[in-house]
Design a protein around this motif. Sequence first.
Motif, PDB file in Angstrom:
ATOM      1  N   GLN A 199     -45.545  12.818 -31.636  1.00 40.25           N
ATOM      2  CA  GLN A 199     -46.213  11.840 -30.778  1.00 40.25           C
ATOM      3  C   GLN A 199     -47.608  12.330 -30.396  1.00 40.25           C
ATOM      4  O   GLN A 199     -48.568  11.551 -30.389  1.00 40.25           O
ATOM      5  N   LYS A 200     -47.740  13.616 -30.103  1.00 35.54           N
ATOM      6  CA  LYS A 200     -49.039  14.183 -29.750  1.00 35.54           C
ATOM      7  C   LYS A 200     -50.015  14.056 -30.925  1.00 35.54           C
ATOM      8  O   LYS A 200     -51.182  13.693 -30.741  1.00 35.54           O
ATOM      9  N   SER A 201     -49.528  14.343 -32.124  1.00 34.77           N
ATOM     10  CA  SER A 201     -50.398  14.242 -33.294  1.00 34.77           C
ATOM     11  C   SER A 201     -50.772  12.788 -33.579  1.00 34.77           C
ATOM     12  O   SER A 201     -51.881  12.501 -34.050  1.00 34.77           O
ATOM     13  N   TYR A 202     -49.865  11.873 -33.246  1.00 32.38           N
ATOM     14  CA  TYR A 202     -50.139  10.453 -33.497  1.00 32.38           C
ATOM     15  C   TYR A 202     -51.213   9.920 -32.553  1.00 32.38           C
ATOM     16  O   TYR A 202     -51.953   9.009 -32.910  1.00 32.38           O
ATOM     17  N   ILE A 203     -51.296  10.490 -31.370  1.00 30.97           N
ATOM     18  CA  ILE A 203     -52.371  10.101 -30.453  1.00 30.97           C
ATOM     19  C   ILE A 203     -53.715  10.417 -31.097  1.00 30.97           C
ATOM     20  O   ILE A 203     -54.644   9.600 -31.092  1.00 30.97           O
ATOM     21  N   GLY A 204     -53.822  11.618 -31.665  1.00 36.66           N
ATOM     22  CA  GLY A 204     -55.054  11.994 -32.355  1.00 36.66           C
ATOM     23  C   GLY A 204     -55.332  11.109 -33.554  1.00 36.66           C
ATOM     24  O   GLY A 204     -56.488  10.757 -33.827  1.00 36.66           O
ATOM     25  N   TYR A 205     -54.271  10.727 -34.265  1.00 33.88           N
ATOM     26  CA  TYR A 205     -54.384   9.850 -35.427  1.00 33.88           C
ATOM     27  C   TYR A 205     -55.005   8.509 -35.035  1.00 33.88           C
ATOM     28  O   TYR A 205     -55.944   8.029 -35.682  1.00 33.88           O
ATOM     29  N   ARG A 251     -54.370   4.590 -26.248  1.00 30.60           N
ATOM     30  CA  ARG A 251     -53.983   4.494 -24.831  1.00 30.60           C
ATOM     31  C   ARG A 251     -52.476   4.298 -24.690  1.00 30.60           C
ATOM     32  O   ARG A 251     -51.816   4.985 -23.897  1.00 30.60           O
ATOM     33  N   GLN A 252     -51.931   3.375 -25.481  1.00 29.38           N
ATOM     34  CA  GLN A 252     -50.485   3.136 -25.438  1.00 29.38           C
ATOM     35  C   GLN A 252     -49.712   4.362 -25.884  1.00 29.38           C
ATOM     36  O   GLN A 252     -48.681   4.727 -25.296  1.00 29.38           O
ATOM     37  N   GLN A 253     -50.209   5.025 -26.920  1.00 26.82           N
ATOM     38  CA  GLN A 253     -49.514   6.206 -27.428  1.00 26.82           C
ATOM     39  C   GLN A 253     -49.564   7.359 -26.424  1.00 26.82           C
ATOM     40  O   GLN A 253     -48.610   8.132 -26.319  1.00 26.82           O
TER      41      GLN A 253
END
Length: 326
Positions: A219-225, A198-200
């Motif tokens: 950042q987009k890939s880190y949301i999925g991570y 949620r924060q990401q």
Amino acid sequence: MNEKVNKTLKSAETEDWLDLHVVRPFCYWWAVLFAKLDIHPNTVTILSMIVGAASAIFFACASFYYAGTTGLLLNIVAILLLCLADIFDCTDGQLARMTGKKSRLGRILDGVAGFTWFGPIYHALVLRFYLHHDIEFQLLGIADTDTNVWIATAVVFVLGWVSGIAGLAGQQRLADYYIQIHLFFLKGEKGSELDNSRQQQEIYDQMTKDTPWIERLFQKSYIGYTKKQEAVTPQFQRLMARLREKYGSTDNVPQAIRDEFRAQSLPVIKWNGLLTFNFRSAWLFLFCLLDVPAMNFVWEIVAMGLLAWYVNHRHESFCKRIADKL
């Protein structure tokens, strides 16, 4: 341990024996050198990615059984390069804590570094099997025909993908999450890097068109991570929700609950350490030196998969017990 080295660690509790007594002290001196040269931690992370990926070239060509001493030397070079990549990957965090040059991008880069090593390496091992497979074919009683080679290579390719995506990627993602969770209850929010999707997502939504595309992509890939980390830890997510509901903020969680969580987490963290680089890569090196590198895929899917299940099961179980008492 030297106090100067200790100050550059997240916590001695989340380090395995080899990292704590050998790797981290060695990385400290690399961090001192990079600090004197004014090299940014993110640059060290990128260097780690390049060195680790480059080791794939040597893994693909290495084989003592088929190429004698030359093949053995190529294996050793590949192993040393991958170890150097891990050293730089450890150094970047110590350098960031030493210099205060921490960044969100640095956290994301550090999380994906290992994947940039093993992606090329696993493809290299498939190529190596295609070129050199006599040992495996003899053990399995398979005739060395063109058709059998292509079929076997296709099977190994699939095993490599399953091993890399469902195995290594998922297991290391889980291991990293449990380390950050432990640090969160040990040191609080400021002492950990416990991120949530949620924060990401909010960070991503606040990015403007002027934000570099590469930063938006990471950042987009880190949301999925982070979403994948949360998906496999429902009882921990439930525990955090209960804590927020009861205390308003996780910063207000009583020390008694933090101590109870830490006591339950410590034994799991020891097992969790086996999912990280040292133990995992030791098996990769062994299978490569024995000239049966495809066996690493089987080991990772079966043995490491069972270990990851055990770690996840134990962690989820005690999270449920603590949440039920709240």
